[in-house]
Motif scaffolding. Structure first.
Motif, PDB file in Angstrom:
ATOM      1  N   GLN A  84      40.381  37.614 -33.978  1.00 57.51           N
ATOM      2  CA  GLN A  84      39.437  37.496 -32.875  1.00 57.51           C
ATOM      3  C   GLN A  84      38.622  36.202 -32.866  1.00 57.51           C
ATOM      4  O   GLN A  84      38.098  35.809 -31.823  1.00 57.51           O
ATOM      5  N   ARG A  85      38.546  35.541 -33.996  1.00 61.70           N
ATOM      6  CA  ARG A  85      37.673  34.369 -34.087  1.00 61.70           C
ATOM      7  C   ARG A  85      37.990  33.307 -33.038  1.00 61.70           C
ATOM      8  O   ARG A  85      37.085  32.720 -32.422  1.00 61.70           O
ATOM      9  N   SER A  86      39.265  33.056 -32.796  1.00 61.40           N
ATOM     10  CA  SER A  86      39.657  31.994 -31.873  1.00 61.40           C
ATOM     11  C   SER A  86      39.180  32.252 -30.448  1.00 61.40           C
ATOM     12  O   SER A  86      39.017  31.317 -29.653  1.00 61.40           O
ATOM     13  N   ASN A  87      38.940  33.498 -30.124  1.00 57.40           N
ATOM     14  CA  ASN A  87      38.507  33.851 -28.778  1.00 57.40           C
ATOM     15  C   ASN A  87      37.068  33.414 -28.503  1.00 57.40           C
ATOM     16  O   ASN A  87      36.652  33.340 -27.352  1.00 57.40           O
ATOM     17  N   TYR A  88      36.322  33.136 -29.577  1.00 54.84           N
ATOM     18  CA  TYR A  88      34.904  32.796 -29.443  1.00 54.84           C
ATOM     19  C   TYR A  88      34.596  31.440 -30.058  1.00 54.84           C
ATOM     20  O   TYR A  88      33.484  31.190 -30.520  1.00 54.84           O
ATOM     21  N   ALA A  89      35.591  30.558 -30.033  1.00 53.24           N
ATOM     22  CA  ALA A  89      35.466  29.255 -30.694  1.00 53.24           C
ATOM     23  C   ALA A  89      34.385  28.377 -30.080  1.00 53.24           C
ATOM     24  O   ALA A  89      33.908  27.438 -30.721  1.00 53.24           O
ATOM     25  N   ALA A  90      33.987  28.668 -28.859  1.00 48.27           N
ATOM     26  CA  ALA A  90      32.959  27.854 -28.204  1.00 48.27           C
ATOM     27  C   ALA A  90      31.582  28.058 -28.820  1.00 48.27           C
ATOM     28  O   ALA A  90      30.695  27.211 -28.667  1.00 48.27           O
ATOM     29  N   ILE A  91      31.392  29.170 -29.534  1.00 50.82           N
ATOM     30  CA  ILE A  91      30.081  29.472 -30.111  1.00 50.82           C
ATOM     31  C   ILE A  91      29.849  28.635 -31.368  1.00 50.82           C
ATOM     32  O   ILE A  91      30.604  28.712 -32.324  1.00 50.82           O
ATOM     33  N   GLU A  92      28.797  27.838 -31.345  1.00 48.50           N
ATOM     34  CA  GLU A  92      28.444  27.029 -32.520  1.00 48.50           C
ATOM     35  C   GLU A  92      27.493  27.794 -33.433  1.00 48.50           C
ATOM     36  O   GLU A  92      27.646  27.801 -34.654  1.00 48.50           O
ATOM     37  N   SER A  93      26.513  28.450 -32.839  1.00 49.66           N
ATOM     38  CA  SER A  93      25.557  29.221 -33.634  1.00 49.66           C
ATOM     39  C   SER A  93      24.793  30.188 -32.736  1.00 49.66           C
ATOM     40  O   SER A  93      24.774  30.034 -31.512  1.00 49.66           O
ATOM     41  N   VAL A  94      24.192  31.191 -33.375  1.00 50.99           N
ATOM     42  CA  VAL A  94      23.332  32.142 -32.673  1.00 50.99           C
ATOM     43  C   VAL A  94      21.944  32.042 -33.298  1.00 50.99           C
ATOM     44  O   VAL A  94      21.782  32.177 -34.518  1.00 50.99           O
ATOM     45  N   GLU A  95      20.955  31.803 -32.470  1.00 51.33           N
ATOM     46  CA  GLU A  95      19.582  31.618 -32.939  1.00 51.33           C
ATOM     47  C   GLU A  95      18.724  32.797 -32.511  1.00 51.33           C
ATOM     48  O   GLU A  95      18.708  33.181 -31.337  1.00 51.33           O
ATOM     49  N   VAL A  96      18.000  33.375 -33.460  1.00 50.82           N
ATOM     50  CA  VAL A  96      17.061  34.445 -33.158  1.00 50.82           C
ATOM     51  C   VAL A  96      15.753  33.831 -32.674  1.00 50.82           C
ATOM     52  O   VAL A  96      15.106  33.077 -33.406  1.00 50.82           O
ATOM     53  N   ILE A  97      15.376  34.151 -31.433  1.00 48.59           N
ATOM     54  CA  ILE A  97      14.110  33.647 -30.880  1.00 48.59           C
ATOM     55  C   ILE A  97      12.980  34.604 -31.222  1.00 48.59           C
ATOM     56  O   ILE A  97      11.907  34.204 -31.668  1.00 48.59           O
ATOM     57  N   ASP A  98      13.228  35.880 -31.004  1.00 51.58           N
ATOM     58  CA  ASP A  98      12.342  36.938 -31.466  1.00 51.58           C
ATOM     59  C   ASP A  98      13.197  38.185 -31.630  1.00 51.58           C
ATOM     60  O   ASP A  98      14.426  38.121 -31.507  1.00 51.58           O
ATOM     61  N   SER A  99      12.586  39.314 -31.902  1.00 52.87           N
ATOM     62  CA  SER A  99      13.360  40.513 -32.241  1.00 52.87           C
ATOM     63  C   SER A  99      14.289  40.980 -31.123  1.00 52.87           C
ATOM     64  O   SER A  99      15.268  41.685 -31.387  1.00 52.87           O
ATOM     65  N   HIS A 100      14.017  40.569 -29.885  1.00 54.32           N
ATOM     66  CA  HIS A 100      14.856  41.018 -28.773  1.00 54.32           C
ATOM     67  C   HIS A 100      15.272  39.859 -27.861  1.00 54.32           C
ATOM     68  O   HIS A 100      15.505  40.046 -26.662  1.00 54.32           O
ATOM     69  N   THR A 101      15.364  38.667 -28.445  1.00 49.31           N
ATOM     70  CA  THR A 101      15.834  37.497 -27.701  1.00 49.31           C
ATOM     71  C   THR A 101      16.693  36.640 -28.624  1.00 49.31           C
ATOM     72  O   THR A 101      16.288  36.356 -29.759  1.00 49.31           O
ATOM     73  N   VAL A 102      17.865  36.242 -28.142  1.00 47.12           N
ATOM     74  CA  VAL A 102      18.733  35.351 -28.917  1.00 47.12           C
ATOM     75  C   VAL A 102      19.250  34.238 -28.018  1.00 47.12           C
ATOM     76  O   VAL A 102      19.428  34.431 -26.808  1.00 47.12           O
ATOM     77  N   ASP A 103      19.479  33.091 -28.620  1.00 47.07           N
ATOM     78  CA  ASP A 103      20.115  31.974 -27.926  1.00 47.07           C
ATOM     79  C   ASP A 103      21.494  31.732 -28.532  1.00 47.07           C
ATOM     80  O   ASP A 103      21.615  31.612 -29.763  1.00 47.07           O
ATOM     81  N   PHE A 104      22.503  31.656 -27.696  1.00 44.66           N
ATOM     82  CA  PHE A 104      23.838  31.244 -28.121  1.00 44.66           C
ATOM     83  C   PHE A 104      23.958  29.749 -27.852  1.00 44.66           C
ATOM     84  O   PHE A 104      23.871  29.313 -26.700  1.00 44.66           O
ATOM     85  N   HIS A 105      24.159  28.975 -28.905  1.00 46.25           N
ATOM     86  CA  HIS A 105      24.380  27.541 -28.772  1.00 46.25           C
ATOM     87  C   HIS A 105      25.890  27.302 -28.782  1.00 46.25           C
ATOM     88  O   HIS A 105      26.586  27.719 -29.712  1.00 46.25           O
ATOM     89  N   LEU A 106      26.380  26.630 -27.743  1.00 49.34           N
ATOM     90  CA  LEU A 106      27.815  26.437 -27.572  1.00 49.34           C
ATOM     91  C   LEU A 106      28.214  24.987 -27.824  1.00 49.34           C
ATOM     92  O   LEU A 106      27.459  24.060 -27.531  1.00 49.34           O
ATOM     93  N   LYS A 107      29.416  24.814 -28.353  1.00 49.10           N
ATOM     94  CA  LYS A 107      29.951  23.476 -28.557  1.00 49.10           C
ATOM     95  C   LYS A 107      30.247  22.823 -27.213  1.00 49.10           C
ATOM     96  O   LYS A 107      30.144  21.608 -27.059  1.00 49.10           O
ATOM     97  N   ALA A 108      30.633  23.636 -26.257  1.00 49.35           N
ATOM     98  CA  ALA A 108      30.881  23.197 -24.883  1.00 49.35           C
ATOM     99  C   ALA A 108      30.766  24.430 -24.000  1.00 49.35           C
ATOM    100  O   ALA A 108      30.944  25.557 -24.465  1.00 49.35           O
ATOM    101  N   ALA A 109      30.470  24.209 -22.756  1.00 47.52           N
ATOM    102  CA  ALA A 109      30.341  25.336 -21.828  1.00 47.52           C
ATOM    103  C   ALA A 109      31.657  26.114 -21.753  1.00 47.52           C
ATOM    104  O   ALA A 109      32.735  25.522 -21.688  1.00 47.52           O
ATOM    105  N   ASP A 110      31.569  27.425 -21.806  1.00 50.45           N
ATOM    106  CA  ASP A 110      32.745  28.293 -21.720  1.00 50.45           C
ATOM    107  C   ASP A 110      32.554  29.219 -20.519  1.00 50.45           C
ATOM    108  O   ASP A 110      31.758  30.160 -20.583  1.00 50.45           O
ATOM    109  N   PRO A 111      33.275  28.990 -19.425  1.00 56.74           N
ATOM    110  CA  PRO A 111      33.054  29.764 -18.203  1.00 56.74           C
ATOM    111  C   PRO A 111      33.434  31.231 -18.307  1.00 56.74           C
ATOM    112  O   PRO A 111      33.044  32.023 -17.448  1.00 56.74           O
ATOM    113  N   VAL A 112      34.190  31.610 -19.331  1.00 57.03           N
ATOM    114  CA  VAL A 112      34.595  33.010 -19.457  1.00 57.03           C
ATOM    115  C   VAL A 112      33.936  33.704 -20.650  1.00 57.03           C
ATOM    116  O   VAL A 112      34.275  34.834 -20.971  1.00 57.03           O
TER     117      VAL A 112
END
Length: 325
Positions: free
Chosen positions: A127-155
């Motif tokens: 499954q990893r290859s399906n989400y290769a655009a994801i560089e990291s996931v950042e916790v903003i607070d207990s109920h907010t996260v930011d997905f940082h992408l290597k490049a925009a992934d429209p799907v």
């Protein structure tokens, strides 16, 4: 051989031979389903099998969800916002959600899920290859996260509705281990594991604390039956209530339809049948030859005679019923 997808014969397939007893779904507290294959692991990152999804989408939730109309809806994320030209997505997470083992769902569970998928454990599985655009996931607070992408992934938002993106419980996996999790899955979904017997079946029971409300069924059981004739016999005898494709061949649909106690229910599907041409070598290198083959194929005749009418001709390799946006 260098091949290219070409729209010589593209068919929108319908989910075929989904059969139910007349009153099984509406009134029974237990629904028994025949599934053709045991995936062997219930870990979301271990497989691409459709038969995994038919079971496990009842056990797990993703950040997003595709409804019965295939439109994208909020799941464990109540909303999201695309930022920085699509290279960052902020998810606002649902509150008050718990995993089946009582563990709380929050931003740390989302980060753990994707750190695991993109880390050493994810390297071992498909499954990893399906989400290769994801560089990291950042916790903003207990109920907010930011997905940082290597490049925009429209799907990506669509991918987050299934398979490897299903959110898993950090403490449970850390305490029990990966091998135990494979056969004792825990999620936030509407059903939780009751029992699992490899190669035989898996039994689920309603999770009354599900954030979407308690399921209408008390129990959902899947039996692994690979032989079509056996699946049909079990259906006719009432020992299973529903058979999911592709167990039943199209040629057996008429047999099922003759039974007054059974129904065949079809629905649109993202599956597409297409013919691929070699565009580099041979006569199909010539675009005129490819066009001639396309025009020479009677797609409707194939649908009517071979597919039993359980499909529709389309002009694009992607079904219009399953758009990504």
């Amino acid at each position: 051989m260098n091949t290219k997808q070409y729209f010589s014969m593209a068919l929108k397939s319908i989910v075929m031979a989904t059969s139910i007893t007349a009153a099984s779904v509406s009134f029974a507290s237990t629904l028994t389903v025949s599934s053709p294959q045991d995936p062997g692991s219930w870990d979301p990152i271990d497989t691409f099998l459709i038969n995994w999804a038919s079971v496990s989408t009842n056990i797990y939730d993703g950040l997003t969800y595709r409804g019965s109309d295939l439109k994208l809806e909020p799941g464990l994320a109540t909303s999201w916002q695309q930022l920085d030209n699509g290279t960052r997505i902020r998810f606002n997470l649902r509150k008050g959600v718990t995993f089946h083992n009582g563990e709380k769902f929050d931003a740390s569970a989302v980060k753990f899920t994707f750190d695991r998928l993109m880390g050493d454990e994810g390297k071992k599985v498909p499954q990893r290859s399906n989400y290769a655009a994801i560089e990291s996931v950042e916790v903003i607070d207990s109920h907010t996260v930011d997905f940082h992408l290597k490049a925009a992934d429209p799907v990506l938002l669509t991918k987050l509705a299934g398979y490897g993106a299903m959110i898993v419980p950090p403490k449970y996996i850390q305490e029990k281990g990966e091998d135990f999790f494979n056969t004792h899955p825990v999620g936030t979904g509407p059903f939780k594991l009751a029992s699992y017997e490899p190669k035989v079946g898996i039994k689920l029971e309603a999770y009354d604390k599900h954030w979407g409300g308690a399921p209408k069924l008390s129990n959902l059981n899947f039996r692994f039956i690979s032989e079509p004739s056996t699946a049909v016999a079990e259906l006719q005898s009432g020992r299973v209530d529903l058979v999911i494709p592709p167990t039943i061949p199209i040629g057996m649909i008429s047999t099922i339809e003759k039974s007054p106690e059974l129904d065949v229910v079809t629905t649109v599907s993202p599956s597409v049948y297409a013919l691929r041409f070699n565009t580099k070598n041979g006569i199909t290198k010539d675009e005129r030859v490819r066009k001639a083959l396309i025009y020479g194929v009677d797609r409707q005749a194939i649908i009517d005679s071979i597919l039993g009418g359980q499909a529709s001709a389309i002009s694009s390799f992607q079904s219009t019923y399953f758009l990504w946006s």
